[in-house]
Motif scaffolding. Structure first.
Motif, PDB file in Angstrom:
ATOM      1  N   VAL A 289      -3.490  -0.973   5.907  1.00 12.49           N
ATOM      2  CA  VAL A 289      -2.174  -0.364   6.049  1.00 12.49           C
ATOM      3  C   VAL A 289      -1.455  -0.465   4.712  1.00 12.49           C
ATOM      4  CG1 VAL A 289       0.064  -0.465   7.214  1.00 12.49           C
ATOM      5  CG2 VAL A 289      -2.033  -0.923   8.504  1.00 12.49           C
ATOM      6  N   LEU A 290      -0.995   0.668   4.183  1.00 17.15           N
ATOM      7  CA  LEU A 290      -0.243   0.679   2.937  1.00 17.15           C
ATOM      8  C   LEU A 290       1.251   0.733   3.237  1.00 17.15           C
ATOM      9  CD1 LEU A 290      -2.141   3.134   0.525  1.00 17.15           C
ATOM     10  CD2 LEU A 290      -1.974   0.646   0.373  1.00 17.15           C
ATOM     11  N   VAL A 314      -2.900  -5.559   5.240  1.00 15.65           N
ATOM     12  CA  VAL A 314      -1.710  -4.870   4.752  1.00 15.65           C
ATOM     13  C   VAL A 314      -1.651  -4.995   3.235  1.00 15.65           C
ATOM     14  CG1 VAL A 314       0.812  -4.737   4.826  1.00 15.65           C
ATOM     15  CG2 VAL A 314      -0.485  -5.280   6.910  1.00 15.65           C
ATOM     16  N   MET A 315      -1.523  -3.862   2.546  1.00 16.98           N
ATOM     17  CA  MET A 315      -1.471  -3.811   1.088  1.00 16.98           C
ATOM     18  C   MET A 315      -0.217  -3.077   0.634  1.00 16.98           C
ATOM     19  SD  MET A 315      -5.236  -2.916  -0.410  1.00 16.98           S
ATOM     20  CE  MET A 315      -6.608  -4.037  -0.263  1.00 16.98           C
ATOM     21  N   GLY A 316       0.135  -3.294  -0.633  1.00 12.65           N
ATOM     22  CA  GLY A 316       1.250  -2.567  -1.233  1.00 12.65           C
ATOM     23  C   GLY A 316       2.345  -3.512  -1.672  1.00 12.65           C
ATOM     24  N   GLU A 317       3.593  -3.139  -1.376  1.00 13.94           N
ATOM     25  CA  GLU A 317       4.760  -3.936  -1.729  1.00 13.94           C
ATOM     26  C   GLU A 317       5.479  -4.386  -0.462  1.00 13.94           C
ATOM     27  OE1 GLU A 317       5.413  -4.849  -4.697  1.00 13.94           O
ATOM     28  OE2 GLU A 317       4.663  -3.343  -6.113  1.00 13.94           O
ATOM     29  N   GLN A 425      -2.324   2.684  -5.676  1.00 12.67           N
ATOM     30  CA  GLN A 425      -2.358   1.916  -4.431  1.00 12.67           C
ATOM     31  C   GLN A 425      -3.390   2.480  -3.458  1.00 12.67           C
ATOM     32  OE1 GLN A 425       1.836   2.237  -3.463  1.00 12.67           O
ATOM     33  NE2 GLN A 425       2.219   0.106  -4.034  1.00 12.67           N
ATOM     34  N   LEU A 426      -3.401   3.803  -3.289  1.00 14.22           N
ATOM     35  CA  LEU A 426      -4.385   4.427  -2.406  1.00 14.22           C
ATOM     36  C   LEU A 426      -5.792   4.223  -2.950  1.00 14.22           C
ATOM     37  CD1 LEU A 426      -5.158   6.185   0.007  1.00 14.22           C
ATOM     38  CD2 LEU A 426      -4.667   8.206  -1.395  1.00 14.22           C
ATOM     39  N   ASP A 427      -5.966   4.402  -4.254  1.00  8.07           N
ATOM     40  CA  ASP A 427      -7.283   4.231  -4.861  1.00  8.07           C
ATOM     41  C   ASP A 427      -7.791   2.811  -4.661  1.00  8.07           C
ATOM     42  OD1 ASP A 427      -9.397   5.276  -6.916  1.00  8.07           O
ATOM     43  OD2 ASP A 427      -8.708   3.368  -7.760  1.00  8.07           O
ATOM     44  N   TYR A 428      -6.918   1.818  -4.817  1.00  4.23           N
ATOM     45  CA  TYR A 428      -7.323   0.420  -4.647  1.00  4.23           C
ATOM     46  C   TYR A 428      -7.721   0.143  -3.202  1.00  4.23           C
ATOM     47  CZ  TYR A 428      -7.346  -4.641  -5.359  1.00  4.23           C
ATOM     48  OH  TYR A 428      -7.726  -5.960  -5.450  1.00  4.23           O
ATOM     49  N   LEU A 433     -12.106  -0.761   0.835  1.00  6.40           N
ATOM     50  CA  LEU A 433     -12.839  -0.415   2.051  1.00  6.40           C
ATOM     51  C   LEU A 433     -14.293  -0.071   1.757  1.00  6.40           C
ATOM     52  CD1 LEU A 433     -10.124   1.701   3.906  1.00  6.40           C
ATOM     53  CD2 LEU A 433     -11.108  -0.463   4.692  1.00  6.40           C
ATOM     54  N   ARG A 434     -14.544   0.590   0.642  1.00  7.37           N
ATOM     55  CA  ARG A 434     -15.927   0.917   0.291  1.00  7.37           C
ATOM     56  C   ARG A 434     -16.753  -0.350   0.063  1.00  7.37           C
ATOM     57  NH1 ARG A 434     -14.209   5.534  -4.061  1.00  7.37           N
ATOM     58  NH2 ARG A 434     -13.869   7.261  -2.590  1.00  7.37           N
ATOM     59  N   ARG A 435     -16.105  -1.369  -0.509  1.00  4.92           N
ATOM     60  CA  ARG A 435     -16.828  -2.621  -0.791  1.00  4.92           C
ATOM     61  C   ARG A 435     -17.137  -3.397   0.483  1.00  4.92           C
ATOM     62  NH1 ARG A 435     -12.976  -3.153  -5.068  1.00  4.92           N
ATOM     63  NH2 ARG A 435     -11.811  -4.679  -3.809  1.00  4.92           N
TER      64      ARG A 435
END
Length: 444
Positions: A289-290, A314-317, A425-428, A433-435
């Protein structure tokens, strides 16, 4: 116009209640508060008799109502027919204008969020900007409906707005060409590596169902199985409490989603999983979740529920920190009060009021050259005059810890642009998720 329609966009995380007022009830209030009402009536009489110019009753009564509500908190307000109709238009149809959500803040017009892909978004207007002039005319102190009326107009016509952006020394002008704004609360796309990206822009009608449809289409588009999902709640100012519950329920199969607690027993409501959808429709799919400083209210309910149940990372700020519920209370056929009636709490009992939702991994928006300065000066619920105080003491360190430098995030916006990354942020999140290779990283 139906209040049920207007309510969906009337506030951040709003519930509708129709509360009939009886004559006996009014008599009780009048009996208890007669000295205060006498003082109010005496002030009214003095103004009517002695003010330098004649004053209409409508001006004085509206001013008294606005003053009472402004003394409570930043989110309680009086809405008349024009405001209700504007909210109804925003949620039910389309309109011609700039495509931004605004609010008044101490007399200034603040951009809550530009709608993705709108003329305002394409012109570079950002959440947190202040519009000070329209076509060279100062609009400070203007009513929000008047400001909206000036910004709307026929598609294809130009408007010049003067922007003050926190973090910059000088204001600047932006020319925006008005367009037809088609409201799209939910959009989705399939990214490389079979990663789905669902953007929720506001919590309007049927958001839960729209996200479910988006997830189904992403699963159908994927080559093989879907490997992960980014649920993007950035710049989402909130909306319907019911839709926040529905969206959370898509991914939860048990436990509480959110608790609403107010002054009166009728305002104490608990929302549990499987009240809308059966089981986890994503079947354990890894989710990130961003969120950011523009994620408020209903967005924080979803992020908090999925975080507490360890269903998503949860990621982002850190989010905005609006942990209150507003109820739309009709007064007449074309007026209503938007009144704060309760606080809400995440499944673990956290109140996000003031403090917001802290991301599990703080990821700055490095692709925005102004992001660092805007973060330092970002306005959140705790900065609003008259905001509700969180009952649980929050240490200052907890409110600033997400601003500390992280050695993982040192690339500049220019370097990212050379790499073809326009949304770090989206790229990270996608790379994370790919990893994982299909592992639910929130439970590790």
């Amino acid at each position: 116009m139906k209040f049920a329609s207007a309510f969906r966009a009337a506030a951040l995380c709003t519930a509708v209640a129709l509360l009939p007022a009886t004559t006996a009830g009014f008599a009780q209030v009048e009996g208890r508060a007669s000295p205060e009402f006498a003082r109010l009536f005496a002030t009214y009489q003095r103004i009517k008799a002695s003010y330098v110019e004649p004053v209409e009753d409508e001006v004085l009564i509206r001013g008294a109502i606005d003053g009472m509500l402004a003394a409570l908190d930043p989110h309680s307000a009086y809405l008349d027919g024009v405001a209700l109709e504007r909210l109804n238009t925003m949620i039910e149809g389309n309109y011609q204008g700039l495509g931004i959500s605004i609010q008044m803040e101490d007399g200034a017009v603040k951009v809550v969020s530009p709608f993705r892909g709108s003329p305002a978004d394409q012109a570079g207007i950002k959440a947190g900007d202040y519009i000070t002039h329209i076509n060279g005319q100062l609009i400070f102190g203007m009513e929000v409906d008047e400001a909206v009326a000036q910004m709307r107009g026929p598609a294809g016509t130009d408007i010049e707005v003067t922007i003050f952006r926190p973090g910059r020394d000088d204001s600047f002008e932006v020319v925006v060409t008005r367009g037809v704004i088609e409201l799209e609360p939910v959009t989705w796309e399939l990214l490389g590596g079979n990663i789905g990206h669902i953007q929720v822009n506001e919590f309007s009608a049927d958001v839960g169902a729209d996200v479910r449809q988006g997830l189904s289409e992403l699963q159908a588009q994927a080559t093989g199985r879907l490997e992960g999902l980014v649920l993007d709640l950035r710049r989402n100012p909130g909306g319907s409490l019911d839709e926040a519950v529905a969206l959370s329920d898509l991914f939860l199969s048990s436990g509480q989603i959110v608790a609403q607690r107010g002054r009166n027993r009728r305002d104490n409501i608990f929302f549990d999983a499987e009240s809308v959808y059966r089981g986890d429709v994503a079947d354990g799919l890894p989710i990130i979740v961003l969120i950011d400083e523009g994620s408020a209210s209903a967005s924080e309910i979803v992020a908090g529920a999925l975080q507490d149940h360890r269903r998503a990372l949860v990621m982002g700020e850190r989010s905005f920190g609006k942990g209150s519920v507003q109820t739309l209370l009709p007064l007449t056929r074309d007026s209503a009060l938007k009144l704060t009636t309760a606080r809400y709490y995440t499944p673990s009992g956290r109140s996000v009021q003031e403090g917001g939702i802290a991301p599990d991994i703080r990821v700055p928006q490095l692709s925005d050259p102004d992001a660092e300065r805007r973060q330092r000066l970002a306005l959140r619920e705790s900065d609003l005059r008259g905001h509700l105080i969180n009952e649980v003491s929050i240490e200052d360190e907890s409110l600033i810890r997400d601003r500390l430098d992280d050695p993982r995030f040192q690339l500049t916006a220019a370097e990212l642009e050379e790499m073809g990354i326009d949304d770090f942020q989206l790229d990270y999140a996608v790379r994370t998720l790919r990893r994982t290779g299909g592992t639910n990283i929130a439970r590790n």
